[in-house]
Motif scaffolding. Structure first.
Motif, short mmCIF file in Angstrom:
data_model
loop_
_atom_site.label_atom_id
_atom_site.label_comp_id
_atom_site.label_asym_id
_atom_site.label_seq_id
_atom_site.Cartn_x
_atom_site.Cartn_y
_atom_site.Cartn_z
N ARG A 13 19.11 -6.10 9.61
CA ARG A 13 20.08 -5.47 8.70
C ARG A 13 19.39 -4.81 7.51
NH1 ARG A 13 23.15 -10.12 9.80
NH2 ARG A 13 22.44 -11.12 7.89
N ILE A 14 18.39 -5.48 6.98
CA ILE A 14 17.65 -4.91 5.84
C ILE A 14 16.90 -3.66 6.27
CG2 ILE A 14 15.73 -5.32 4.24
CD1 ILE A 14 16.65 -8.29 4.21
N LEU A 15 16.25 -3.72 7.42
CA LEU A 15 15.44 -2.59 7.88
C LEU A 15 16.29 -1.38 8.26
CD1 LEU A 15 12.70 -4.35 10.01
CD2 LEU A 15 12.61 -3.61 7.61
N GLU A 16 17.54 -1.60 8.67
CA GLU A 16 18.42 -0.48 9.00
C GLU A 16 18.59 0.47 7.81
OE1 GLU A 16 22.13 -2.06 10.35
OE2 GLU A 16 21.41 -2.33 12.40
N ASP A 17 18.53 -0.09 6.61
CA ASP A 17 18.70 0.74 5.42
C ASP A 17 17.51 1.67 5.18
OD1 ASP A 17 21.14 -0.37 4.90
OD2 ASP A 17 20.35 -1.86 3.49
N TYR A 18 16.36 1.32 5.72
CA TYR A 18 15.15 2.09 5.43
C TYR A 18 14.67 2.94 6.60
CZ TYR A 18 15.08 -0.94 1.40
OH TYR A 18 15.42 -1.61 0.26
N GLU A 19 14.98 2.55 7.81
CA GLU A 19 14.50 3.31 8.97
C GLU A 19 15.45 4.47 9.26
OE1 GLU A 19 14.27 0.07 11.80
OE2 GLU A 19 12.09 0.19 11.67
N ARG B 277 0.82 -1.22 0.00
CA ARG B 277 0.00 0.00 0.00
C ARG B 277 0.85 1.27 0.00
NH1 ARG B 277 -4.99 -1.54 4.05
NH2 ARG B 277 -5.74 -3.29 2.81
N GLY B 278 1.92 1.25 -0.80
CA GLY B 278 2.77 2.42 -0.93
C GLY B 278 3.83 2.56 0.13
N HIS B 279 3.80 1.69 1.14
CA HIS B 279 4.78 1.71 2.22
C HIS B 279 5.55 0.39 2.21
CE1 HIS B 279 1.73 4.64 3.62
NE2 HIS B 279 2.82 5.30 4.02
N ILE B 280 6.43 0.23 3.19
CA ILE B 280 7.20 -1.01 3.32
C ILE B 280 6.48 -1.91 4.32
CG2 ILE B 280 9.38 -2.05 4.03
CD1 ILE B 280 10.74 0.57 3.20
N GLY B 281 6.10 -3.10 3.88
CA GLY B 281 5.45 -4.07 4.75
C GLY B 281 6.40 -5.21 5.07
N ILE B 282 6.29 -5.74 6.28
CA ILE B 282 7.12 -6.87 6.70
C ILE B 282 6.17 -8.05 6.96
CG2 ILE B 282 8.82 -7.71 8.34
CD1 ILE B 282 9.29 -4.65 8.97
N PHE B 283 6.35 -9.10 6.18
CA PHE B 283 5.47 -10.26 6.23
C PHE B 283 6.20 -11.43 6.87
CE2 PHE B 283 4.29 -7.52 2.82
CZ PHE B 283 2.91 -7.57 2.74
N PHE C 286 2.85 -7.94 9.39
CA PHE C 286 2.70 -7.79 10.84
C PHE C 286 3.26 -6.45 11.28
CE2 PHE C 286 6.97 -9.51 10.59
CZ PHE C 286 7.66 -8.87 11.61
N GLN C 287 4.03 -5.80 10.39
CA GLN C 287 4.56 -4.47 10.67
C GLN C 287 4.63 -3.70 9.36
OE1 GLN C 287 8.42 -4.51 12.49
NE2 GLN C 287 8.56 -2.30 12.64
N GLU C 288 4.33 -2.41 9.44
CA GLU C 288 4.42 -1.56 8.26
C GLU C 288 5.22 -0.31 8.62
OE1 GLU C 288 1.47 0.70 5.08
OE2 GLU C 288 0.63 -0.72 6.51
N LEU C 289 6.27 -0.05 7.83
CA LEU C 289 7.07 1.15 8.05
C LEU C 289 6.40 2.32 7.34
CD1 LEU C 289 10.66 -0.25 7.42
CD2 LEU C 289 9.39 -0.17 9.56
N GLU C 290 6.32 3.44 8.00
CA GLU C 290 5.68 4.63 7.42
C GLU C 290 6.65 5.36 6.50
OE1 GLU C 290 2.47 5.39 7.57
OE2 GLU C 290 2.22 3.52 8.68
N ILE C 291 7.23 4.64 5.58
CA ILE C 291 8.16 5.21 4.61
C ILE C 291 7.53 5.06 3.23
CG2 ILE C 291 10.45 4.99 3.56
CD1 ILE C 291 11.36 3.78 6.27
N GLU C 292 7.35 6.16 2.53
CA GLU C 292 6.79 6.13 1.19
C GLU C 292 7.79 5.47 0.25
OE1 GLU C 292 3.81 7.29 0.03
OE2 GLU C 292 3.14 7.93 2.02
#
Length: 126
Positions: free
Chosen positions: A119-125, A73-79, A87-93
């Protein structure tokens, strides 16, 4: 006898048409493994890796779970383990990220275990 052959040919053509139509309707992009992701050039790595995920990720009893980091939905989702909903969605467009990251997230990035996910999420958060 001719009616039976005609009926058989018509049914065969209908089945082929349905199969082709069904395969055209499915447009799920394939997931990208961590190894494939490392081969592609992308530049969102942060200079400092002090960032951590904002929520704890639980380890399942049978070992390390696998995760899929993908656009949702336009954001980053973690499945988790093939779930349809994150189960988690980052509020990053996703649109605000470099094109290479947009492509990776469209295909999905597989993380084998909690450490690789972090490690992957560190790049986006931020």
């Amino acid at each position: 006898m001719n009616k039976m052959i005609s009926l058989f040919v018509c049914m065969t053509l209908i089945l082929i048409a349905v199969a082709v139509w069904g395969s055209l309707q499915r447009n799920d992009p394939p997931a990208v493994s961590r190894e494939d992701m490392d081969k592609q050039a992308y530049s969102t790595a942060n200079s400092v890796s002090s960032q951590e995920s904002s929520s704890e990720i639980t380890v399942m009893a049978d070992g390390q779970p696998s995760y899929l980091v993908q656009e949702y939905r336009g954001h980053i989702g973690i499945f988790r383990d093939g779930s349809q909903f994150p189960f988690q969605e980052l509020e990053i467009e996703v649109e605000s990220l470099p094109r290479a990251d947009q492509i990776l997230l469209a295909h999905g990035i597989i993380a084998e275990g909690d450490a690789e996910l972090r490690r992957i999420l560190e790049d986006y958060e931020s």
